[in-house]
Enzyme design. Structure first.
Site, PDB file in Angstrom:
ATOM      1  N   GLU A   1       0.179  15.450   1.058  1.00  0.00           N
ATOM      2  CA  GLU A   1       0.963  14.715   2.050  1.00  0.00           C
ATOM      3  C   GLU A   1       0.463  13.285   2.196  1.00  0.00           C
ATOM      4  O   GLU A   1       1.258  12.333   2.295  1.00  0.00           O
ATOM      5  CB  GLU A   1       0.905  15.421   3.408  1.00  0.00           C
ATOM      6  CG  GLU A   1       1.529  16.803   3.433  1.00  0.00           C
ATOM      7  CD  GLU A   1       0.516  17.911   3.159  1.00  0.00           C
ATOM      8  OE1 GLU A   1       0.784  19.056   3.551  1.00  0.00           O
ATOM      9  OE2 GLU A   1      -0.538  17.621   2.549  1.00  0.00           O
TER      10      GLU A   1
ATOM     11  N   GLY B   1     -13.074  18.170   8.875  1.00  0.00           N
ATOM     12  CA  GLY B   1     -12.000  17.298   9.336  1.00  0.00           C
ATOM     13  C   GLY B   1     -11.710  17.392  10.819  1.00  0.00           C
ATOM     14  O   GLY B   1     -11.580  16.377  11.513  1.00  0.00           O
TER      15      GLY B   1
END
Length: 540
Positions: free
Chosen positions: A215, A267
């Site tokens: 993405e 993350g």
């Protein structure tokens, strides 16, 4: 006390028995909350952070066993191991050192001969110098205009935490540079962002550890096309946050350089690293980002050092485990009575559900107990007119209310029904917790409220970078503690990968069709064929 797993803990067996006794009417919350000194007994305060769990379905016996559970599973020992750099992400053989990104106590922390603190300080110094040059107009776009906006291209943990902090801080600190977030590969997400920016004065921040996230690369290519179509030099409008040695760490990509992120920071725990630090420093200046880090560090110190019975994130984790594993509630709502915290629930949703949505223990055994629950939320009072009908009369789910004592808006406030807006907000927050607990009898069953619906309340004094840091670190520590007590690994996320693999196969089919319009999808299963045929036809 020897380390015990969650399933073999003596406390778990005792808690199972206690949860059955709580079906007795005398343990209804409308009775429990009338107990003398209940608020004092079941609330904690540290550094202007207040946690009230007096409206949870608990008593002294339950909390005693919950704290025994924390001790039997050595939750605090494991948390200390994490902070010291030991391997706690066992499936990936990694440390989990997000706390090191805001450690103002230690000068050094060695991890495989790497001085983690020194590396983090190096990156932060780079961020400070870069953001200062942008603010002083020493770094400009390719047409010589100063930057007024920045677009963060990244998905999941590469943007959610940063978006929460940016939205919260900008309520009280005017941004120097406006931030926009482009996580979704949906082209309409891109279309909306380019309407809000001037291409000549916009900086694009590409965030990806591996620089291979599908993405993110798709949106990067879209940004490159946009810059090209506007006759702008990408090397003067792009900056990367990525792992050392990744494809994004190539000096040929940008004259503005790259900022490193590290394997020992996952993350969803990365907002206090360069992942959030670069964008937030550009938005508000490095000093504001540093104040935010100090708030995180304050909560980190509390999470490490406070004893079990006084430890706010550990207590919150235990309450969550009691609700999910013993009272069997499948979800929890986060309702901040503060519009500036509107992006907190989406961030915690990922933090919590990606960390605790596991099916096996850290050593690979199938879990027989409940792990993570569904997290969702919306600011109050909006939520009251959205899903609180279900909260009061439908399926039960615990709620966490968050209140801010002093609003950021300090101009004149109009009175309505004798109170100001912020007072009205608090009246609703207080009333909702009471109503959920108490319920209301009525012969008309449509107007009958069962009550006995648990909630907690968190209070902070005001929206400062420090208090927002404490709030972020509270949810991180709470999530980690819950994972350690349940015996699972809160740092891997293999469940994210399966859909990506299947998408890759379908992407190959689409690419073949793009290259050769005569190719059909007859070899695919009927459902996939239908959707791909519809996509290429452009209509149903």
């Amino acid at each position: 006390m020897n380390l015990k797993s969650f399933s073999t803990s003596n406390a778990v067996q005792n808690l199972k028995h206690l949860s059955k006794t709580f079906q007795d009417k005398k343990f209804h919350l409308k009775n429990l909350i009338q107990e003398k000194n209940r608020l004092e007994k079941f609330s904690l305060k540290s550094d202007e952070f207040f946690y009230d769990y007096s409206k949870q379905r608990i008593n002294d016996r339950v909390t005693n066993e919950l704290f025994n559970l924390a001790k039997e599973t050595k939750a605090k020992d494991n948390f200390s191991r994490m902070v010291s750099g030991q391997i706690v992400n066992v499936t990936e053989n990694r440390a989990a050192l997000h706390t090191a990104t805001r450690d103002f106590t230690h000068d050094h922390l060695l991890l495989d001969d790497l001085d983690v603190i020194s590396e983090i300080k190096r990156v932060n110094k780079q961020i400070k110098q870069f953001s200062k040059k942008v603010h002083n107009n020493e770094i400009k776009g390719s047409t010589g205009k100063s930057f007024t906006d920045a677009v963060v291209i990244g998905i999941g943990g590469s943007y959610l935490g940063c978006e929460f902090v940016y939205t919260a801080i900008k309520n009280s600190v005017e941004p120097l540079i406006g931030l926009h977030f482009l996580p979704n590969v949906d082209i309409d997400n891109f279309g909306q962002i380019i309407k809000a920016i001037d291409p000549e004065t916009c900086l694009w921040i590409i965030i990806s550890k591996s620089y291979t996230t599908t993405e993110t690369l798709a949106n990067l290519n879209q940004a490159l096309l946009f810059l090209k179509n506007n006759h702008l030099d990408p090397s003067k409008h792009l900056v990367t946050v990525t792992a050392k040695g990744s494809p994004g760490d190539d000096a040929s990509n940008s004259s503005l350089g790259s900022f490193h992120m590290f394997d020992f920071i996952g993350g969803r725990y990365s907002v206090t690293s360069a992942v959030g630090g670069l964008a937030l420093s550009l938005a508000f200046g490095f000093d504001i980002f540093n104040r935010f880090l100090k708030g995180c560090h304050t909560m980190d110190l509390h999470a490490v050092n406070a004893p079990e019975e006084k430890n706010i994130p550990l207590t919150a984790a235990l309450i969550s485990i009691w609700n999910s594993n013993f009272l069997h509630y499948p979800a929890q709502a986060i309702i901040p009575y503060c519009s500036a915290l509107s992006r907190l629930a989406p961030h915690v949703q990922q933090l919590y559900m990606e960390s605790l949505g596991k099916g096996v223990t850290s050593d690979g055994q199938i879990l027989e107990n409940q792990t993570g629950v569904i997290i969702f939320g919306e600011p109050g009072t909006n939520a009251q007119h959205s899903f609180f009908q279900l909260a009061h009369q439908g399926s039960v789910f615990p709620i966490e209310f968050i209140g801010v004592v002093k609003p950021a808006y300090n101009k004149d406030q109009a009175e309505s029904k004798g109170v100001y807006n912020h007072q009205e907000l608090w009246a609703n927050m207080i009333a909702q917790g009471q109503a959920l607990a108490m319920g209301k009898d009525n012969d008309n069953k449509a107007r009958y409220f069962t009550g006995n619906r648990p909630s907690s309340t968190i209070l902070i004094n005001e929206l400062t970078p420090e208090s927002i840091g404490m709030l972020l670190a509270f949810y991180e520590a709470r999530t980690v503690y819950e994972g350690f007590i349940l015996g699972l690994n809160p740092f891997d996320q293999f469940g994210v990968e399966l859909g990506k693999v299947l998408a890759s196969d379908i992407r190959d089919q689409i690419r073949r069709k793009n290259n050769d319009k005569t190719i059909d999808f007859n070899s695919l299963d009927p459902t996939t064929k239908f959707y791909l045929d519809t996509l290429f036809k452009g209509s149903l």
